[in-house]
Structure formats: structure tokens, C-alpha cells
Design a protein around this motif. Structure first.
Motif, PDB file in Angstrom:
ATOM      1  N   GLU A 149       0.421  -1.209   0.053  1.00  0.00           N
ATOM      2  CA  GLU A 149      -0.161  -0.257   0.509  1.00  0.00           C
ATOM      3  C   GLU A 149       0.940   1.439   0.198  1.00  0.00           C
ATOM      4  O   GLU A 149       0.486   2.654  -0.385  1.00  0.00           O
ATOM      5  CB  GLU A 149      -0.633  -0.168   1.289  1.00  0.00           C
ATOM      6  CG  GLU A 149      -2.368  -1.265   0.879  1.00  0.00           C
ATOM      7  CD  GLU A 149      -3.079  -1.008   2.109  1.00  0.00           C
ATOM      8  OE1 GLU A 149      -3.332  -0.068   2.304  1.00  0.00           O
ATOM      9  OE2 GLU A 149      -3.447  -1.798   2.623  1.00  0.00           O
ATOM     10  N   GLY A 150       1.695   1.399   0.378  1.00  0.00           N
ATOM     11  CA  GLY A 150       3.169   2.405  -0.196  1.00  0.00           C
ATOM     12  C   GLY A 150       3.246   3.120   1.271  1.00  0.00           C
ATOM     13  O   GLY A 150       3.340   4.581   1.340  1.00  0.00           O
ATOM     14  N   VAL A 151       2.642   2.266   2.537  1.00  0.00           N
ATOM     15  CA  VAL A 151       3.155   2.941   3.587  1.00  0.00           C
ATOM     16  C   VAL A 151       4.261   3.587   3.868  1.00  0.00           C
ATOM     17  O   VAL A 151       4.793   2.432   4.310  1.00  0.00           O
ATOM     18  CB  VAL A 151       2.147   2.241   4.245  1.00  0.00           C
ATOM     19  CG1 VAL A 151       2.301   2.897   5.979  1.00  0.00           C
ATOM     20  CG2 VAL A 151       0.662   2.389   4.294  1.00  0.00           C
ATOM     21  N   THR A 152       4.373   4.666   4.545  1.00  0.00           N
ATOM     22  CA  THR A 152       6.045   4.725   4.564  1.00  0.00           C
ATOM     23  C   THR A 152       5.585   5.308   7.061  1.00  0.00           C
ATOM     24  O   THR A 152       7.313   5.076   6.702  1.00  0.00           O
ATOM     25  CB  THR A 152       6.699   6.355   4.071  1.00  0.00           C
ATOM     26  OG1 THR A 152       5.328   7.303   4.518  1.00  0.00           O
ATOM     27  CG2 THR A 152       6.920   5.320   2.482  1.00  0.00           C
ATOM     28  N   GLU A 153       4.547   5.603   7.120  1.00  0.00           N
ATOM     29  CA  GLU A 153       4.789   6.276   8.665  1.00  0.00           C
ATOM     30  C   GLU A 153       3.537   5.376   8.963  1.00  0.00           C
ATOM     31  O   GLU A 153       2.850   5.114   8.506  1.00  0.00           O
ATOM     32  CB  GLU A 153       4.219   7.642   8.531  1.00  0.00           C
ATOM     33  CG  GLU A 153       4.465   8.103   9.467  1.00  0.00           C
ATOM     34  CD  GLU A 153       3.892   9.683   9.604  1.00  0.00           C
ATOM     35  OE1 GLU A 153       4.817  10.501  10.750  1.00  0.00           O
ATOM     36  OE2 GLU A 153       3.392  10.348   8.789  1.00  0.00           O
ATOM     37  N   LEU A 154       4.034   5.223  10.642  1.00  0.00           N
ATOM     38  CA  LEU A 154       2.654   4.293  11.031  1.00  0.00           C
ATOM     39  C   LEU A 154       2.918   4.951  12.640  1.00  0.00           C
ATOM     40  O   LEU A 154       3.749   5.828  13.281  1.00  0.00           O
ATOM     41  CB  LEU A 154       3.650   2.879  11.193  1.00  0.00           C
ATOM     42  CG  LEU A 154       3.815   2.016  10.629  1.00  0.00           C
ATOM     43  CD1 LEU A 154       5.080   0.541  10.565  1.00  0.00           C
ATOM     44  CD2 LEU A 154       3.285   1.418   9.731  1.00  0.00           C
ATOM     45  N   VAL A 155       1.975   4.975  12.627  1.00  0.00           N
ATOM     46  CA  VAL A 155       1.090   5.539  13.938  1.00  0.00           C
ATOM     47  C   VAL A 155       0.793   4.181  14.714  1.00  0.00           C
ATOM     48  O   VAL A 155       0.395   3.286  14.408  1.00  0.00           O
ATOM     49  CB  VAL A 155      -0.285   6.433  14.173  1.00  0.00           C
ATOM     50  CG1 VAL A 155      -0.412   7.310  15.612  1.00  0.00           C
ATOM     51  CG2 VAL A 155       0.478   7.408  13.263  1.00  0.00           C
ATOM     52  N   VAL A 156       1.782   4.106  15.913  1.00  0.00           N
ATOM     53  CA  VAL A 156       1.099   2.915  16.748  1.00  0.00           C
ATOM     54  C   VAL A 156       0.637   3.550  18.364  1.00  0.00           C
ATOM     55  O   VAL A 156       1.059   4.706  18.734  1.00  0.00           O
ATOM     56  CB  VAL A 156       2.707   2.328  17.438  1.00  0.00           C
ATOM     57  CG1 VAL A 156       3.083   1.173  15.854  1.00  0.00           C
ATOM     58  CG2 VAL A 156       4.083   3.381  18.495  1.00  0.00           C
ATOM     59  N   CYS A 157       0.058   2.360  18.694  1.00  0.00           N
ATOM     60  CA  CYS A 157      -0.867   2.977  19.967  1.00  0.00           C
ATOM     61  C   CYS A 157      -1.264   1.580  20.136  1.00  0.00           C
ATOM     62  O   CYS A 157      -1.695   0.457  19.825  1.00  0.00           O
ATOM     63  CB  CYS A 157      -2.223   3.449  19.767  1.00  0.00           C
ATOM     64  SG  CYS A 157      -3.094   2.286  18.544  1.00  0.00           S
ATOM     65  N   GLY A 158      -1.657   0.866  21.763  1.00  0.00           N
ATOM     66  CA  GLY A 158      -2.281  -0.197  22.460  1.00  0.00           C
ATOM     67  C   GLY A 158      -1.731  -0.410  23.619  1.00  0.00           C
ATOM     68  O   GLY A 158      -1.335   0.908  24.672  1.00  0.00           O
TER      69      GLY A 158
END
Length: 183
Positions: A103-112
Motif C-alpha cells: 500500500e506504499g505506507v511509509t509512516e506508522l502511528v502506533v498505539c495499544g
């Protein structure tokens, strides 16, 4: 740049554990829901990650029914993948990297859940894989470990990730960044 929100282990397995009452933020679904709505409004990918320990007989064993999103969490949309992992990070035992790359994702926002464990480990591995990481601390939670309070664990996690593996942000900061600029 394409961004994805990775929701890590916000699942009923943790509520089924005897130490759930020690969790720092039992209302974790609220800030996570805000992030999910924000990501959806921006047209960003949302990926749901659930920890699973098949055959263990414990709360992470799928046959017991706890390996499902935490009650109060917004439901995954039909096009939002739900990935089941068996390691601490969301990459090693899943096809998450393949999906994000496709999907061409280059940035991740992480939570959990488990600020210092599964969320931090996913942030570190993601950074090593070349993703820009945004660690949303107030959309994570954990419990005390030994002499360390949950607050001390969160503070330590922010300190070791900041400017090395991730940008540390709050839900409010991300919402403000997404708000339309005044003309």
C-alpha cells in the motif's frame, strides 16, 4: 507519504487477566477510538493487531474467546485488516510488512496495550524496517512491573524511543495537526 494506524493488542485477553485492575488506563478504548476516527477521516489505513497464543490454554488462546477487540472499541471496517500475531512485535509472525509495503505506507502511528512491550517492540522493529514511527503514548497503557509504576514505565519508554526510534505524540497533537488551517 502514506500513513497507517496500527492498533496493537487492545483486546479482551487483557481484561480477562487477574491483574487487569492494575492497568494504568482501563479506558484505553477512548483514546484509541479517537485515533481510529482521525485516521479514517484522513483516509489512512487502520490495521488491527491481536496477540494470540494457540494451544496455551490461557487468556490469549483463541479457543477461549478472549482474543477479540476490547469491548467499547469501534469495530473494524470490512476493508481494515485484523492481523493475529504470536510474537511481541506486530511484524515477525505476520504479513504486516507485506501489506504495508503493497500500500506504499511509509509512516506508522502506533498505539495499544503494553506500552513497553508489544507497542514499543513494534515501534522499534518498524523503525528498523524503515518506517517513520509516531508513538502515541496516551493511547497506550500498561501495568506496574516490580518496583516501577506504570507512569515510570511510560516515562522510560518515551525516553528510549524519542528521536531514536519514534516521534512521541499525543492524541490531541495528532488531532490538531489534522485540523484544517485557518485561511
Amino acid at each position: 507519504m502514506s500513513r497507517a494506524l496500527i492498533v496493537i493488542d487492545v483486546q479482551e485477553s487483557f481484561r480477562a487477566r487477574p491483574d487487569w485492575e492494575r492497568i494504568a488506563n482501563p479506558g484505553i478504548a477512548d483514546p484509541v477510538n479517537r485515533l481510529v476516527r482521525l485516521a479514517r477521516a484522513r483516509g489512512e489505513r487502520v490495521v488491527w493487531v491481536l496477540h494470540s497464543e494457540p494451544g496455551s490454554g490461557g487468556v490469549f488462546d483463541p479457543v477461549l474467546g478472549h482474543v477479540r477487540p476490547l469491548d467499547g472499541l469501534v469495530a473494524a471496517l470490512p476493508d481494515e485488516p485484523v492481523v493475529h500475531k504470536t510474537s511481541h512485535n506486530a511484524f515477525t509472525t505476520t504479513d504486516l510488512q507485506r501489506r504495508l509495503t503493497a500500500e506504499g505506507v511509509t509512516e506508522l502511528v502506533v498505539c495499544g496495550i503494553r506500552t513497553e512491550q508489544c507497542v514499543e517492540t513494534t515501534a522499534r522493529v518498524g523503525s528498523d524496517l524503515g518506517y517513520r514511527i509516531v508513538f502515541v503514548t496516551d493511547a497506550t497503557t500498561t501495568e506496574p512491573i516490580g518496583p516501577l509504576s506504570a507512569e515510570a514505565i511510560v516515562e522510560r519508554t518515551e525516553a528510549v524511543l524519542r528521536d531514536r526510534f519514534a516521534r512521541i505524540a499525543t492524541v490531541a497533537e495528532l488531532a490538531a495537526e489534522a485540523a484544517p488551517s485557518p485561511v
